[in-house]
Scaffold this motif. Sequence first.
Motif, PDB file in Angstrom:
ATOM      1  N   ILE A 202      44.777  39.483  30.550  1.00  0.00           N
ATOM      2  CA  ILE A 202      44.437  40.917  30.551  1.00  0.00           C
ATOM      3  C   ILE A 202      43.025  41.101  30.014  1.00  0.00           C
ATOM      4  CG2 ILE A 202      45.011  43.182  29.578  1.00  0.00           C
ATOM      5  CD1 ILE A 202      47.936  42.312  29.507  1.00  0.00           C
ATOM      6  N   GLN A 203      42.734  40.480  28.880  1.00  0.00           N
ATOM      7  CA  GLN A 203      41.396  40.555  28.299  1.00  0.00           C
ATOM      8  C   GLN A 203      40.369  39.883  29.207  1.00  0.00           C
ATOM      9  OE1 GLN A 203      40.868  38.363  24.664  1.00  0.00           O
ATOM     10  NE2 GLN A 203      38.976  39.416  24.105  1.00  0.00           N
ATOM     11  N   THR A 204      40.773  38.767  29.823  1.00  0.00           N
ATOM     12  CA  THR A 204      39.864  38.041  30.714  1.00  0.00           C
ATOM     13  C   THR A 204      39.475  38.886  31.919  1.00  0.00           C
ATOM     14  OG1 THR A 204      40.835  35.933  30.033  1.00  0.00           O
ATOM     15  CG2 THR A 204      39.601  35.956  32.103  1.00  0.00           C
ATOM     16  N   LYS A 205      40.462  39.543  32.527  1.00  0.00           N
ATOM     17  CA  LYS A 205      40.160  40.406  33.673  1.00  0.00           C
ATOM     18  C   LYS A 205      39.281  41.584  33.258  1.00  0.00           C
ATOM     19  CE  LYS A 205      44.032  39.444  36.803  1.00  0.00           C
ATOM     20  NZ  LYS A 205      45.136  40.026  37.595  1.00  0.00           N
ATOM     21  N   GLY A 206      39.486  42.095  32.037  1.00  0.00           N
ATOM     22  CA  GLY A 206      38.627  43.171  31.533  1.00  0.00           C
ATOM     23  C   GLY A 206      37.191  42.707  31.388  1.00  0.00           C
ATOM     24  N   ALA A 207      36.999  41.464  30.915  1.00  0.00           N
ATOM     25  CA  ALA A 207      35.651  40.902  30.781  1.00  0.00           C
ATOM     26  C   ALA A 207      35.004  40.705  32.150  1.00  0.00           C
ATOM     27  CB  ALA A 207      35.714  39.567  30.034  1.00  0.00           C
ATOM     28  N   ILE A 208      35.790  40.220  33.133  1.00  0.00           N
ATOM     29  CA  ILE A 208      35.254  40.026  34.485  1.00  0.00           C
ATOM     30  C   ILE A 208      34.886  41.376  35.108  1.00  0.00           C
ATOM     31  CG2 ILE A 208      35.760  39.173  36.814  1.00  0.00           C
ATOM     32  CD1 ILE A 208      37.631  37.109  35.485  1.00  0.00           C
ATOM     33  N   LEU A 209      35.723  42.401  34.886  1.00  0.00           N
ATOM     34  CA  LEU A 209      35.413  43.742  35.383  1.00  0.00           C
ATOM     35  C   LEU A 209      34.087  44.230  34.788  1.00  0.00           C
ATOM     36  CD1 LEU A 209      36.022  46.453  36.761  1.00  0.00           C
ATOM     37  CD2 LEU A 209      37.444  47.052  34.789  1.00  0.00           C
ATOM     38  N   SER A 210      33.887  43.989  33.498  1.00  0.00           N
ATOM     39  CA  SER A 210      32.645  44.407  32.837  1.00  0.00           C
ATOM     40  C   SER A 210      31.443  43.692  33.444  1.00  0.00           C
ATOM     41  CB  SER A 210      32.735  44.117  31.340  1.00  0.00           C
ATOM     42  OG  SER A 210      33.878  44.724  30.780  1.00  0.00           O
ATOM     43  N   LEU A 211      31.610  42.402  33.738  1.00  0.00           N
ATOM     44  CA  LEU A 211      30.530  41.642  34.372  1.00  0.00           C
ATOM     45  C   LEU A 211      30.280  42.120  35.800  1.00  0.00           C
ATOM     46  CD1 LEU A 211      31.587  38.144  33.032  1.00  0.00           C
ATOM     47  CD2 LEU A 211      29.398  39.259  32.537  1.00  0.00           C
TER      48      LEU A 211
END
Length: 623
Positions: A452-461
């Motif tokens: 969940i956190q990883t996908k949030g980081a990818i979305l931010s990128l």
Amino acid sequence: MKKSQQNWKSLTKLLHEYRMTFSDFVDQEQAKLALILNAILPDCGGLLLVGKRGTGKSTLLKAFKNIVQALNIPFVELPMNSTEEAVLGGIDIEETVKQGRRIYQKGLVSKAHGGFLMIEDINLFPNDILSLIFEVQSRGENIIEREGITLKEPAKFQILATMNPEEGDFSAHFLDRFGMCVIMDEIKDKNKRIEIVKLNLDCADQNKDFQLIERILKSKEFIKQLRLSDEIKEYIAELTLKEAVSGHRADIFLMYASKAYAAYKEEKEIRKEHVDRVAPLVFIHRKRQVENPQTEEKEQEQKRKENTEERGNKENKPKHTSSTQFSEQGSPQERPSSEKEEVFPVGDSFKVKRILLKKDRILREAYGRRTKTKIKGRGGRFVRSLMQKREDIAISATLRAAAPFQKVRGRKDKLIIKDQDLRYKEKERKMSHIVIFVVDASGSMGVEQRMIQTKGAILSLLMDCYQKRDKVAMIVFRKDRAEVVLPPTSSHDLALKRLKQIPTGGKTPLSAGLMEAYKLIKRTSLKEPEARFLMILVTDGKANVPIAEKSSITLFEEVRKICSTLKNIPKVDFVVVDTEKKNKFIKIDMALKIAEWLSGKYFKIDTLTSENLVEIVNFYKID
């Protein structure tokens, strides 16, 4: 009366060129009021219009231009490709050659003296150009020290600017320089949208703008009679403290805005209701985000619940299937890994840290907003003059090179320039990249719902890539293979859709993911030879599946060898985002080693957030 007739004729002429009048503009009363107050009293400090595309920011300013010009106030527009010389002024080459002496040509800031400088999409301008403009504005004069010219010119002006927060960030330092700011939301009322369509079909009503001009002129005279009591001064100070705004500019601009509004209302004295009416215009872009005590309590309660759940999970110890993970020595070791497939939601996005990449020496036709590069054509920013041949001749540098030899060459009237005198312009512009996300979707990423956190980081990128105008591609590795789930595309919406659909589970074929990235870069380089690549590897580094089942080298050595091959590809930069939990007793830090092998930048997922930039979208709460 004679002056009014001149204003009428001037306005009538302008309206033939522009259909929409300022007074006809539908809704956006806050923005219209802010512009009127700046026309009455320029000390109000200018205006920044913030909104998504299509909300009418530029249209409103161009309609206001008619009002300003009818009032005989300078209104200068700053083009997106403006150079330092165009902004500040420089040598007029044509007149210099004709007259045989240096002739100065005024810059745009000097032409705007006593009026307004309009900057569209101000957040897309280079910071060095903006710094020059704001420096001249704060000083009130333009000081020229260049090419043998030394002079000072008055340059008192206010800036009217627009920006779309989706297109990029804007420095908080520059933001505070604006006296007022207005958020222009999209009009969703059906009747108002119909009215907009009708106004664009019908002829403009000139009488309304003429009446507004008369009222502004009257307010300019009326403002001289206004008094500012000690009570109002104290009220302004209390209000700025209460609103928790930063700096002292808010107090000053609020005082001027209140004064202009009272004059507009034809009041003889400034009252508290005048201050309250204009306060949102002055405060909205200056408010600090103060933590709510109730929110803090909720966060602490949530942490307590998470800690309780974590202790319960440790006691219960749910069963996991076992898979092999490599150590640094290449020896296998057992670790738990979830074989169950699960699709996790996308976590919260955030503003990522700025990723600085070195510029190369390749000449290319490029557009974008990430990394500076040298430009082949005539576009871009003039950096320096060169003797190497380019498309654009640097006239001033050529004249300086030829000047010492004019007497030897027997010049009489015309300048004698030879081939060896020619100097050419080296220009640069920011370019976009092809950003390849290589995402670890193995079972280890699902532990404690880290995906969940990883996908949030990818979305931010991905949001950062959209702002920089990058193309994006996505490779996912899990189970026993890696797959290109998104070929290079400019559609960031499609990238978000693919991100949401990524399932998590199975083993970690890290080698396959890196090899698939290598193949994609090679294929894309053949189609776009001038492209630059940025590979972003998101993983915890816990690889356990080799490419070749029977191999003489260990899995550890296999990954290092593939990283070495990737590193040797030209025009590729690497970023490794480490998702491994570092607060555990056992950690392997393989992502850090991979970043070293790739000579890339390394970020822990928790430290990827930018702490120093103002995130305009959240700050203003634009839907």
